[in-house]
Write an enzyme that holds these catalytic residues in place. Structure first.
Site, mmCIF file in Angstrom:
data_model
loop_
_atom_site.group_PDB
_atom_site.id
_atom_site.type_symbol
_atom_site.label_atom_id
_atom_site.label_comp_id
_atom_site.label_asym_id
_atom_site.label_seq_id
_atom_site.Cartn_x
_atom_site.Cartn_y
_atom_site.Cartn_z
ATOM 1 N NE ARG A 138 5.776 -60.266 -7.123
ATOM 2 C CZ ARG A 138 5.630 -61.100 -6.294
ATOM 3 N NH1 ARG A 138 6.446 -60.980 -5.278
ATOM 4 N NH2 ARG A 138 4.713 -61.814 -6.113
ATOM 5 C CE1 TYR B 189 8.161 -63.127 -16.451
ATOM 6 C CE2 TYR B 189 7.354 -62.237 -14.404
ATOM 7 C CZ TYR B 189 7.200 -62.980 -15.532
ATOM 8 O OH TYR B 189 5.946 -63.346 -15.988
ATOM 9 N N GLY C 48 7.444 -57.569 -11.869
ATOM 10 C CA GLY C 48 7.746 -56.878 -10.715
ATOM 11 C C GLY C 48 9.129 -56.587 -10.437
ATOM 12 C CE LYS D 144 2.251 -56.498 -7.719
ATOM 13 N NZ LYS D 144 1.745 -57.513 -7.617
ATOM 14 C CG HIS E 148 -0.988 -57.239 -3.998
ATOM 15 N ND1 HIS E 148 -0.846 -58.752 -3.643
ATOM 16 C CD2 HIS E 148 -0.976 -57.261 -5.381
ATOM 17 C CE1 HIS E 148 -0.524 -59.392 -4.804
ATOM 18 N NE2 HIS E 148 -0.672 -58.369 -5.889
ATOM 19 C CB SER F 226 0.873 -63.213 -6.438
ATOM 20 O OG SER F 226 1.509 -62.191 -6.230
ATOM 21 C CB CYS G 67 -5.110 -65.549 -5.212
ATOM 22 S SG CYS G 67 -3.780 -66.800 -4.640
ATOM 23 C CE LYS H 238 -3.707 -58.907 -6.678
ATOM 24 N NZ LYS H 238 -3.371 -60.385 -6.806
ATOM 25 C CG ASP I 109 -1.086 -56.289 -9.246
ATOM 26 O OD1 ASP I 109 -1.430 -57.612 -8.728
ATOM 27 O OD2 ASP I 109 -0.392 -55.894 -9.108
ATOM 28 N NE ARG J 84 2.444 -62.455 -13.895
ATOM 29 C CZ ARG J 84 1.433 -62.343 -12.526
ATOM 30 N NH1 ARG J 84 0.605 -61.264 -12.569
ATOM 31 N NH2 ARG J 84 1.692 -63.006 -11.468
ATOM 32 N NE ARG K 195 -4.566 -69.993 -6.170
ATOM 33 C CZ ARG K 195 -5.051 -70.298 -7.387
ATOM 34 N NH1 ARG K 195 -5.532 -71.573 -7.620
ATOM 35 N NH2 ARG K 195 -5.326 -69.628 -8.350
ATOM 36 C CG PHE L 247 -13.981 -67.982 -12.917
ATOM 37 C CD1 PHE L 247 -12.828 -67.506 -13.221
ATOM 38 C CD2 PHE L 247 -13.871 -69.499 -12.828
ATOM 39 C CE1 PHE L 247 -11.685 -68.176 -13.007
ATOM 40 C CE2 PHE L 247 -12.668 -70.262 -12.437
ATOM 41 C CZ PHE L 247 -11.520 -69.469 -12.820
HETATM 42 P P1 GTP Z 1 -1.224 -61.316 -9.650
HETATM 43 O O1 GTP Z 1 -1.355 -60.646 -11.066
HETATM 44 O O2 GTP Z 1 -0.251 -62.311 -9.751
HETATM 45 O O3 GTP Z 1 -1.382 -60.397 -8.746
HETATM 46 O O4 GTP Z 1 -2.655 -62.398 -9.753
HETATM 47 P P2 GTP Z 1 -4.304 -62.197 -9.517
HETATM 48 O O5 GTP Z 1 -4.694 -62.147 -8.297
HETATM 49 O O6 GTP Z 1 -4.558 -61.000 -10.564
HETATM 50 O O7 GTP Z 1 -4.785 -63.575 -10.119
HETATM 51 P P3 GTP Z 1 -5.636 -64.018 -11.391
HETATM 52 O O8 GTP Z 1 -7.107 -63.292 -11.581
HETATM 53 O O9 GTP Z 1 -4.843 -63.715 -12.779
HETATM 54 O O10 GTP Z 1 -5.918 -65.302 -11.279
HETATM 55 C C1 GTP Z 1 -4.986 -66.447 -11.209
HETATM 56 C C2 GTP Z 1 -5.469 -67.646 -11.340
HETATM 57 O O11 GTP Z 1 -6.592 -67.876 -10.675
HETATM 58 C C3 GTP Z 1 -5.935 -67.998 -12.819
HETATM 59 O O12 GTP Z 1 -5.512 -69.167 -13.000
HETATM 60 C C4 GTP Z 1 -7.690 -68.020 -12.606
HETATM 61 O O13 GTP Z 1 -7.964 -68.938 -13.550
HETATM 62 C C5 GTP Z 1 -7.508 -68.621 -11.282
HETATM 63 N N1 GTP Z 1 -9.042 -68.016 -10.582
HETATM 64 C C6 GTP Z 1 -9.483 -66.828 -10.462
HETATM 65 N N2 GTP Z 1 -10.685 -66.748 -10.127
HETATM 66 C C7 GTP Z 1 -11.109 -68.006 -9.864
HETATM 67 C C8 GTP Z 1 -12.341 -68.465 -9.289
HETATM 68 O O14 GTP Z 1 -13.266 -67.968 -8.879
HETATM 69 N N3 GTP Z 1 -12.046 -69.717 -8.942
HETATM 70 C C9 GTP Z 1 -11.300 -70.815 -9.500
HETATM 71 N N4 GTP Z 1 -11.404 -71.952 -9.219
HETATM 72 N N5 GTP Z 1 -9.993 -70.190 -10.182
HETATM 73 C C10 GTP Z 1 -10.114 -68.762 -10.297
HETATM 74 C C1 SPV Z 2 2.216 -60.441 -8.525
HETATM 75 O O1 SPV Z 2 3.061 -61.313 -8.468
HETATM 76 O O2 SPV Z 2 1.504 -60.224 -7.531
HETATM 77 C C2 SPV Z 2 2.049 -59.697 -9.782
HETATM 78 C C3 SPV Z 2 3.278 -59.760 -11.046
HETATM 79 O O3 SPV Z 2 1.145 -58.893 -9.959
HETATM 80 S S1 SPV Z 2 4.531 -58.898 -10.561
HETATM 81 O O4 SPV Z 2 4.403 -57.596 -11.190
HETATM 82 O O5 SPV Z 2 5.711 -59.588 -11.474
HETATM 83 O O6 SPV Z 2 4.835 -58.891 -9.076
HETATM 84 MN MN MN Z 3 0.017 -58.840 -8.188
#
Ligand code: GTP
Ligand code: SPV
Ligand code: MN
Length: 630
Positions: free
Chosen positions: A100, A239, A241, A248, A268, A290, A292, A294, A315, A407, A438, A533
């Site tokens: 985005r 791309y 979002g 979004k 979000h 994003s 972090c 979810k 999300d 993605r 984070r 995790f």
């Molecule tokens: P968007 O789709 O962008 O909104 O992201 P999201 O919040 O869904 O993030 P996602 O769960 O895809 O995690 C992104 C990154 O964070 C990945 O590389 C994961 O490996 C890392 N991650 C997720 N949970 C943990 C955790 O509990 N500990 C650590 N160290 N890293 C984590």
């Molecule tokens: C984010 O960046 O929070 C996403 C990916 O979930 S996008 O749909 O491109 O915004």
């Molecule tokens: Mn997101």
């Protein structure tokens, strides 16, 4: 309704092109004023953008198959080896179009103060004057797809509908996974349900005979929201979002404005059902910025025995106070657009299983056997790969094989732990809301807010280190209130106030409890202090026992912390010194955070609600009391 009575037609406005070659793509038969208004709008957009053809998307399997086949033939998608990854494809974006583009995202409200200091505001007339010439002829040589979609189950009480016109077949295929697309939505429009207008062009018209790019896009990008007229216009990017406007742009930015006016919240947030060893179910929503965590938490596999998590969404969640004084939530989406890197057997095995087939991958690496790979999928990288830009790659190449924001796009129904009732129109009642980000320092593993207002204060103060999903320097700390900084369609201070108002509609003993979590705190040596995790279930377990009043807590200046003996750490080794660091609250550092909060609140020029300033004053008071005597 005679929607089945379809007929094909060329674009009468542009005057060019043949009718749609297949038995679908036809315009619905006009029946009534409401549908007429939609068709007039489509004609108006076609008159401006001048596509060769118009294709009305019906959401059928045959249509989707044909679209995908066409993209493969045009070199826009690579079909993966069906032996490993049936029904799946790889798209490689242009290297300039990989996330985005927040700097090119605008809120065009009539008044600047309705967008607020955290958004790029632009006057509606001015931006229309800028983008209209860009859209003029922008679809030449292409097909304009008309995609009616529903966010939330079609016809559901919390659902909202929209239409996206787009000249990107990739966007059409993605919207087909991420939302409910099809003729049923046209029936809702025909019945008079309001709908959001979204217009998308990759901004790469084709001259007659000109060969297309694998990923057409334009260096000039505009993602513009008109909250007062419920419109989104996106130009230049294909791309995520920027292109799947239901996500979004609609389900957060526009929906947040609708929610403000109607008394609900567009957030979000992931959404899960947690089932404890006694079989009792709880519902938890969590807002993290994003990339972090979810999707990871949404698909949690608890490492503690007896607990179960069912996925509801990863999300976006729409939250609405119910008659019963509880806060009800739906996931308005129908699929996952998840971060690939870091998704592997040891981190998110559920996601890996979800991706067995029928998945569109974007910007991951290609294996010689026609399957995909990304950093973190397996501990060891394959000896040879084609990287996300199509170049030969080996583990010695010294660069990632998959783009850090690569993605996957996959249907929610494919998730092996999806809740049976994940698309129930009425949603689920929330027991807890988590805010996180984070944070390598300062923020403990988990803190409980003392009440709703304190929870809103915590949400308004979320900050997080930047990831590859955002522009700018990865790792840099930025404020991201409620993880909504790039997604709130109106003044963020008014949004804080709206959160407080929603709280007043909840019964005090039925409102979800609010917690802040941080899986990312690091030791002085730079390693994560918490295993994260699946082990995050240990934090969820504590949260749920708090909700049920089974465990006490320790008061700290920033909120309630667990008593260490109440945390279930059976089966993991977290050294006592790490635990101390995970929960350490340094009053001096928190006083500096409080100064940053004040600085941030002041940017809203008096609009931040007084109860949040009161929370800030109370926080400072408690921190000063907690400071060791000089
Ligand atoms: P968007 O789709 O962008 O909104 O992201 P999201 O919040 O869904 O993030 P996602 O769960 O895809 O995690 C992104 C990154 O964070 C990945 O590389 C994961 O490996 C890392 N991650 C997720 N949970 C943990 C955790 O509990 N500990 C650590 N160290 N890293 C984590
Ligand atoms: C984010 O960046 O929070 C996403 C990916 O979930 S996008 O749909 O491109 O915004
Ligand atoms: Mn997101």
């Amino acid at each position: 309704m005679a929607l089945a009575d379809i007929f094909t037609r060329p674009n009468p406005v542009a005057g060019a092109g043949a009718s749609t070659p297949r038995g679908f793509g036809a315009r619905p038969a006009v029946d009534g004023d409401e549908l007429r208004a939609l068709i007039d709008w489509v004609d108006e957009i076609a008159a401006l953008t001048k596509p060769d053809r118009i294709h009305w998307v019906d959401g059928s399997r045959a249509e989707n198959d044909a679209l995908l086949r066409e993209m493969v033939d045009e070199g826009k998608l690579i079909k993966l080896n069906p032996e490993w990854r049936p029904g799946s494809y790889l798209a490689r974006s242009h290297p300039s179009d990989v996330a985005r583009t927040e700097g090119r995202t605008f809120i065009a409200s009539e008044r600047e103060e309705d967008a607020g200091p955290t958004n790029n505001w632009i006057a509606p007339d001015e931006i229309r004057g800028t983008i209209t010439p860009l859209f003029d002829g922008s679809m030449r040589g292409r097909t304009m797809y008309v995609v009616p979609f529903s966010m939330g189950a079609v016809g559901g009480p919390l659902s909202h509908i929209g239409v996206q016109v787009t000249d990107s077949a990739y966007a059409v295929a993605s919207i087909g996974i991420m939302t409910r697309v099809g003729t049923a939505v046209l029936e809702e429009i025909a019945a008079g349900k309001p709908w959001v207008k979204t217009v998308h062009s990759v901004g790469a018209p084709l001259e007659p005979g000109q060969a297309d790019e694998a990923w057409p896009c334009n260096d000039e990008k505009y993602i513009v929201h008109f909250p007062e007229t419920l419109e989104v216009w996106s130009f230049g990017s294909g791309y995520g979002g920027n292109a799947i406007l239901a996500k979004k742009c609609f389900a957060l930015r526009i929906a947040s404005v609708i929610g403000r006016d109607e008394g609900w919240l567009a957030e979000h947030m992931l959404l899960i059902r947690v089932i404890d060893p006694k079989g009792k179910a709880y519902h938890v929503a969590a807002a993290f910025p994003s990339a972090c965590g979810k999707t990871n938490l949404a698909m949690l596999r608890p490492t503690i025995p007896g607990w179960k998590v069912e996925t509801l969404g990863d999300d976006i969640a729409w939250l609405r106070p119910g008659e019963d004084g509880r806060l009800w939530a739906i996931n308005p989406e129908a699929g996952f657009f998840g971060v690939a890197p870091g998704t592997g057997e040891s981190t998110n095995v559920t996601a890996v299983e979800t991706l067995w087939g029928n998945t569109i991958f974007t910007n991951v690496a290609l294996r010689p056997d026609g399957d995909v790979w990304w950093e973190g999928l397996t501990d060891e990288a394959p000896a040879e790969l084609t990287d996300w830009q199509g170049n030969a790659w080996t583990p010695d190449s010294g660069r990632p094989a998959a783009h850090p924001n690569s993605r996957f796009t996959v249907s929610a129904g494919q998730c092996p732990q999806i809740a049976d009732d994940w698309d129930a129109p009425e949603g689920v009642p929330l027991d807890a809301i988590l805010f996180g980000g984070r944070r390598a320092t300062n923020v403990p593993l988990v803190v409980e807010a003392t009440d709703w207002t304190h929870g809103v204060f915590i949400g308004s103060n979320i900050s997080s280190e930047k990831t590859a999903a955002q522009e700018g320097t990865v790792g840099e700390l930025r404020r991201d209130p409620f993880a909504m900084l790039p997604f709130c369609g109106y003044n963020m201070a008014d949004y804080f106030g709206h959160w407080l108002k929603v709280g007043q509609k909840l019964r005090f003993d039925r409102a979800p409890r609010v917690f802040q979590v941080n899986w990312f705190r690091k030791g002085a040596d730079g390693r994560f202090l918490w295993p994260g995790f699946g082990d995050n279930s240990r934090v969820i377990d504590w949260i749920i026992r708090r909700i049920d009043g089974e465990v006490g807590a320790v008061d700290s200046p920033i909120g309630r912390l667990p008593k260490l003996e109440d945390l279930n750490l059976d089966g993991i080794e977290v050294p006592a010194s790490d635990l101390d660091e995970l929960f350490a609250v340094d009053p001096a550092l928190w006083l500096s955070e409080a100064d940053l909060t004040e600085e941030f609140y002041r940017t809203f020029e008096g609009k931040v609600p007084a109860p949040l300033y009161a929370e800030l004053a109370a926080l400072r008071y408690r921190l000063k009391l907690a400071q060791p005597a000089a």
